[in-house]
Design a protein around this motif. Structure first.
Motif, short mmCIF file in Angstrom:
data_model
loop_
_atom_site.label_atom_id
_atom_site.label_comp_id
_atom_site.label_asym_id
_atom_site.label_seq_id
_atom_site.Cartn_x
_atom_site.Cartn_y
_atom_site.Cartn_z
N ALA A 37 5.07 13.28 -9.30
CA ALA A 37 3.68 13.60 -8.96
C ALA A 37 3.39 13.16 -7.53
N GLY A 38 2.79 14.07 -6.76
CA GLY A 38 2.43 13.77 -5.39
C GLY A 38 3.49 14.10 -4.37
N THR A 39 4.62 14.65 -4.81
CA THR A 39 5.71 14.91 -3.87
C THR A 39 5.80 16.36 -3.40
N ASP A 40 4.96 17.24 -3.92
CA ASP A 40 5.03 18.63 -3.48
C ASP A 40 3.87 18.92 -2.51
N CYS A 41 2.74 19.36 -3.00
CA CYS A 41 1.64 19.71 -2.09
C CYS A 41 0.83 18.48 -1.67
N GLY A 42 0.86 17.41 -2.45
CA GLY A 42 0.17 16.17 -2.10
C GLY A 42 -1.30 16.12 -2.44
N SER A 43 -1.83 17.17 -3.02
CA SER A 43 -3.27 17.18 -3.30
C SER A 43 -3.68 16.20 -4.39
N CYS A 44 -2.73 15.71 -5.16
CA CYS A 44 -3.05 14.80 -6.26
C CYS A 44 -2.96 13.32 -5.87
N VAL A 45 -2.51 13.02 -4.68
CA VAL A 45 -2.28 11.62 -4.29
C VAL A 45 -3.55 10.79 -4.37
N ARG A 46 -4.67 11.34 -3.92
CA ARG A 46 -5.94 10.58 -4.00
C ARG A 46 -6.34 10.32 -5.44
N ARG A 47 -6.10 11.27 -6.29
CA ARG A 47 -6.42 11.08 -7.71
C ARG A 47 -5.53 10.00 -8.31
N ILE A 48 -4.26 10.01 -7.94
CA ILE A 48 -3.33 8.97 -8.41
C ILE A 48 -3.78 7.61 -7.91
N GLN A 49 -4.18 7.53 -6.64
CA GLN A 49 -4.68 6.27 -6.09
C GLN A 49 -5.90 5.78 -6.87
N ALA A 50 -6.78 6.70 -7.23
CA ALA A 50 -7.97 6.33 -7.99
C ALA A 50 -7.60 5.79 -9.37
N ILE A 51 -6.64 6.43 -10.01
CA ILE A 51 -6.20 5.97 -11.34
C ILE A 51 -5.58 4.59 -11.22
N LEU A 52 -4.74 4.39 -10.23
CA LEU A 52 -4.08 3.10 -10.04
C LEU A 52 -5.09 2.02 -9.67
N GLY A 53 -6.12 2.38 -8.95
CA GLY A 53 -7.14 1.42 -8.55
C GLY A 53 -7.94 0.87 -9.71
N ARG A 54 -7.99 1.63 -10.80
CA ARG A 54 -8.76 1.19 -11.97
C ARG A 54 -7.94 0.31 -12.89
N GLY A 55 -6.62 0.36 -12.76
CA GLY A 55 -5.77 -0.40 -13.66
C GLY A 55 -5.40 -1.75 -13.11
N THR A 56 -4.59 -2.46 -13.87
CA THR A 56 -4.12 -3.75 -13.41
C THR A 56 -2.70 -3.59 -12.88
N CYS A 57 -2.40 -4.34 -11.87
CA CYS A 57 -1.08 -4.31 -11.27
C CYS A 57 -0.60 -5.75 -11.18
N PRO A 58 0.55 -6.05 -11.75
CA PRO A 58 1.03 -7.44 -11.71
C PRO A 58 1.12 -7.99 -10.28
N ARG A 59 1.54 -7.15 -9.34
CA ARG A 59 1.66 -7.61 -7.96
C ARG A 59 0.30 -7.90 -7.35
#
Length: 90
Positions: A37-59
């Motif tokens: 996801a995000g490696t072809d046209c790139g239009s989904c990268v912001r949506r992926i960032q938004a999803i990741l921003g809502r979750g928890t990340c161990p780092r």
């Protein structure tokens, strides 16, 4: 079944992105390594960032707790594992 696609190019759903995030992917690049996801046209990268921003990340949690060195070690271990997986897949 109602599927919400995040990446139309590779038919990656929001549920799949969240599953990869729960498995430890904390950046769009790590999501891309896991499912393309995000490696072809790139239009989904912001949506992926938004999803990741809502979750928890161990780092992120380690950095918030004042342990950036340990967060770097976790990042290095994850990136090493991703490179190994990519090499094995090739």
């Amino acid at each position: 079944m109602n599927r919400v696609y995040v990446c139309s190019c590779f038919a990656v759903t929001e549920k799949q992105v969240k599953a990869h995030a729960e498995a430890g992917a904390c950046t769009p690049r790590q999501i891309a390594s896991a499912c393309k996801a995000g490696t072809d046209c790139g239009s989904c990268v912001r949506r992926i960032q938004a999803i990741l921003g809502r979750g928890t990340c161990p780092r992120r949690e380690l950095v918030d707790q004042g342990m950036p060195a340990l967060a770097s070690e976790v990042t290095a271990m994850t990136e090493t594992a991703e490179v190994t997986e990519l090499r094995e897949a090739a």
